[in-house]
Motif scaffolding. Sequence first.
Motif, PDB file in Angstrom:
ATOM      1  N   THR A  31     -25.181 -34.855 -35.261  1.00  0.00           N
ATOM      2  CA  THR A  31     -26.588 -34.604 -34.982  1.00  0.00           C
ATOM      3  C   THR A  31     -26.689 -33.475 -33.970  1.00  0.00           C
ATOM      4  O   THR A  31     -25.877 -33.381 -33.054  1.00  0.00           O
ATOM      5  CB  THR A  31     -27.248 -35.874 -34.401  1.00  0.00           C
ATOM      6  OG1 THR A  31     -27.073 -36.954 -35.319  1.00  0.00           O
ATOM      7  CG2 THR A  31     -28.732 -35.670 -34.170  1.00  0.00           C
ATOM      8  N   VAL A  32     -27.695 -32.614 -34.163  1.00  0.00           N
ATOM      9  CA  VAL A  32     -27.950 -31.526 -33.225  1.00  0.00           C
ATOM     10  C   VAL A  32     -29.294 -31.767 -32.552  1.00  0.00           C
ATOM     11  O   VAL A  32     -30.300 -32.015 -33.224  1.00  0.00           O
ATOM     12  CB  VAL A  32     -27.986 -30.153 -33.933  1.00  0.00           C
ATOM     13  CG1 VAL A  32     -28.264 -29.042 -32.928  1.00  0.00           C
ATOM     14  CG2 VAL A  32     -26.698 -29.884 -34.677  1.00  0.00           C
ATOM     15  N   THR A  33     -29.279 -31.704 -31.213  1.00  0.00           N
ATOM     16  CA  THR A  33     -30.528 -31.757 -30.458  1.00  0.00           C
ATOM     17  C   THR A  33     -30.608 -30.503 -29.590  1.00  0.00           C
ATOM     18  O   THR A  33     -29.598 -29.943 -29.186  1.00  0.00           O
ATOM     19  CB  THR A  33     -30.607 -33.007 -29.553  1.00  0.00           C
ATOM     20  OG1 THR A  33     -29.499 -33.018 -28.660  1.00  0.00           O
ATOM     21  CG2 THR A  33     -30.636 -34.279 -30.380  1.00  0.00           C
ATOM     22  N   LEU A  34     -31.833 -30.067 -29.339  1.00  0.00           N
ATOM     23  CA  LEU A  34     -32.087 -28.955 -28.430  1.00  0.00           C
ATOM     24  C   LEU A  34     -33.045 -29.470 -27.376  1.00  0.00           C
ATOM     25  O   LEU A  34     -34.161 -29.899 -27.705  1.00  0.00           O
ATOM     26  CB  LEU A  34     -32.676 -27.759 -29.171  1.00  0.00           C
ATOM     27  CG  LEU A  34     -32.951 -26.515 -28.320  1.00  0.00           C
ATOM     28  CD1 LEU A  34     -31.655 -25.960 -27.727  1.00  0.00           C
ATOM     29  CD2 LEU A  34     -33.658 -25.442 -29.144  1.00  0.00           C
ATOM     30  N   ASP A  35     -32.614 -29.490 -26.128  1.00  0.00           N
ATOM     31  CA  ASP A  35     -33.394 -30.021 -25.014  1.00  0.00           C
ATOM     32  C   ASP A  35     -33.851 -31.455 -25.284  1.00  0.00           C
ATOM     33  O   ASP A  35     -34.983 -31.833 -24.976  1.00  0.00           O
ATOM     34  CB  ASP A  35     -34.588 -29.113 -24.709  1.00  0.00           C
ATOM     35  CG  ASP A  35     -34.148 -27.724 -24.268  1.00  0.00           C
ATOM     36  OD1 ASP A  35     -33.087 -27.612 -23.624  1.00  0.00           O
ATOM     37  OD2 ASP A  35     -34.864 -26.750 -24.587  1.00  0.00           O
ATOM     38  N   GLY A  36     -32.981 -32.241 -25.908  1.00  0.00           N
ATOM     39  CA  GLY A  36     -33.245 -33.657 -26.141  1.00  0.00           C
ATOM     40  C   GLY A  36     -34.000 -33.989 -27.412  1.00  0.00           C
ATOM     41  O   GLY A  36     -34.140 -35.161 -27.744  1.00  0.00           O
ATOM     42  N   SER A  37     -34.470 -32.977 -28.149  1.00  0.00           N
ATOM     43  CA  SER A  37     -35.205 -33.220 -29.395  1.00  0.00           C
ATOM     44  C   SER A  37     -34.372 -32.800 -30.593  1.00  0.00           C
ATOM     45  O   SER A  37     -33.645 -31.806 -30.523  1.00  0.00           O
ATOM     46  CB  SER A  37     -36.515 -32.425 -29.412  1.00  0.00           C
ATOM     47  OG  SER A  37     -37.356 -32.857 -28.365  1.00  0.00           O
ATOM     48  N   PRO A  38     -34.498 -33.526 -31.726  1.00  0.00           N
ATOM     49  CA  PRO A  38     -33.759 -33.146 -32.928  1.00  0.00           C
ATOM     50  C   PRO A  38     -34.083 -31.698 -33.323  1.00  0.00           C
ATOM     51  O   PRO A  38     -35.215 -31.248 -33.173  1.00  0.00           O
ATOM     52  CB  PRO A  38     -34.265 -34.117 -33.991  1.00  0.00           C
ATOM     53  CG  PRO A  38     -34.809 -35.271 -33.229  1.00  0.00           C
ATOM     54  CD  PRO A  38     -35.341 -34.703 -31.942  1.00  0.00           C
ATOM     55  N   LEU A  39     -33.067 -30.982 -33.818  1.00  0.00           N
ATOM     56  CA  LEU A  39     -33.240 -29.589 -34.232  1.00  0.00           C
ATOM     57  C   LEU A  39     -33.158 -29.518 -35.759  1.00  0.00           C
ATOM     58  O   LEU A  39     -32.069 -29.482 -36.327  1.00  0.00           O
ATOM     59  CB  LEU A  39     -32.174 -28.702 -33.588  1.00  0.00           C
ATOM     60  CG  LEU A  39     -32.314 -27.204 -33.815  1.00  0.00           C
ATOM     61  CD1 LEU A  39     -33.631 -26.683 -33.222  1.00  0.00           C
ATOM     62  CD2 LEU A  39     -31.139 -26.465 -33.195  1.00  0.00           C
ATOM     63  N   PRO A  40     -34.318 -29.505 -36.438  1.00  0.00           N
ATOM     64  CA  PRO A  40     -34.304 -29.474 -37.905  1.00  0.00           C
ATOM     65  C   PRO A  40     -34.056 -28.062 -38.453  1.00  0.00           C
ATOM     66  O   PRO A  40     -34.313 -27.067 -37.786  1.00  0.00           O
ATOM     67  CB  PRO A  40     -35.713 -29.954 -38.272  1.00  0.00           C
ATOM     68  CG  PRO A  40     -36.561 -29.558 -37.111  1.00  0.00           C
ATOM     69  CD  PRO A  40     -35.667 -29.630 -35.906  1.00  0.00           C
ATOM     70  N   GLN A  41     -33.540 -28.017 -39.678  1.00  0.00           N
ATOM     71  CA  GLN A  41     -33.326 -26.774 -40.426  1.00  0.00           C
ATOM     72  C   GLN A  41     -32.449 -25.758 -39.699  1.00  0.00           C
ATOM     73  O   GLN A  41     -32.631 -24.555 -39.818  1.00  0.00           O
ATOM     74  CB  GLN A  41     -34.671 -26.139 -40.815  1.00  0.00           C
ATOM     75  CG  GLN A  41     -35.547 -27.038 -41.663  1.00  0.00           C
ATOM     76  CD  GLN A  41     -34.824 -27.542 -42.909  1.00  0.00           C
ATOM     77  OE1 GLN A  41     -34.310 -26.768 -43.675  1.00  0.00           O
ATOM     78  NE2 GLN A  41     -34.766 -28.856 -43.081  1.00  0.00           N
ATOM     79  N   ALA A  42     -31.471 -26.250 -38.951  1.00  0.00           N
ATOM     80  CA  ALA A  42     -30.501 -25.379 -38.283  1.00  0.00           C
ATOM     81  C   ALA A  42     -29.218 -25.361 -39.110  1.00  0.00           C
ATOM     82  O   ALA A  42     -28.829 -26.373 -39.696  1.00  0.00           O
ATOM     83  CB  ALA A  42     -30.201 -25.876 -36.877  1.00  0.00           C
TER      84      ALA A  42
END
Length: 136
Positions: A31-42
């Motif tokens: 799973t990828v998060t950016l600043d604690g939020s999920p990062l969709p379509q990366a």
Amino acid sequence: MVLRSFALVLLGFMLAGCGSSGPQLGTVDGTVTLDGSPLPQAVVALVPVEGGRTAEGITDDSGHFVIEFAAGSKGALLGDHEVRVTTFREKVIGDNGRVEDPGVPEKVPAKFNRESELIRTVEAGSNHFDLELTSK
């Protein structure tokens, strides 16, 4: 004669399959998060440090990804990989001069994509990598 030809063709296919099972892969998800939020379509790319084919996956709406080595072949080469995450998608202009796809700007800092500092080791079997990225 037909049976003999068929047997030779079948033998050829069997011999071609021997020893050509392809490179050893380990399955990879996470799973990828950016600043604690999920990062969709990366796009998540695993680039082998020692060289070889890059394997990629795309995150879903919850930031989850599964890496594919090639179409229909899940996983990545065994060993150390530079991990690159990007959201950038280039703008597409059609032959008529109109924008067909506005593209997507990069949300991920360079230290996680083109200047990646992330290294992960893919081992035989199942691998799970959670990538907790920050925009700072």
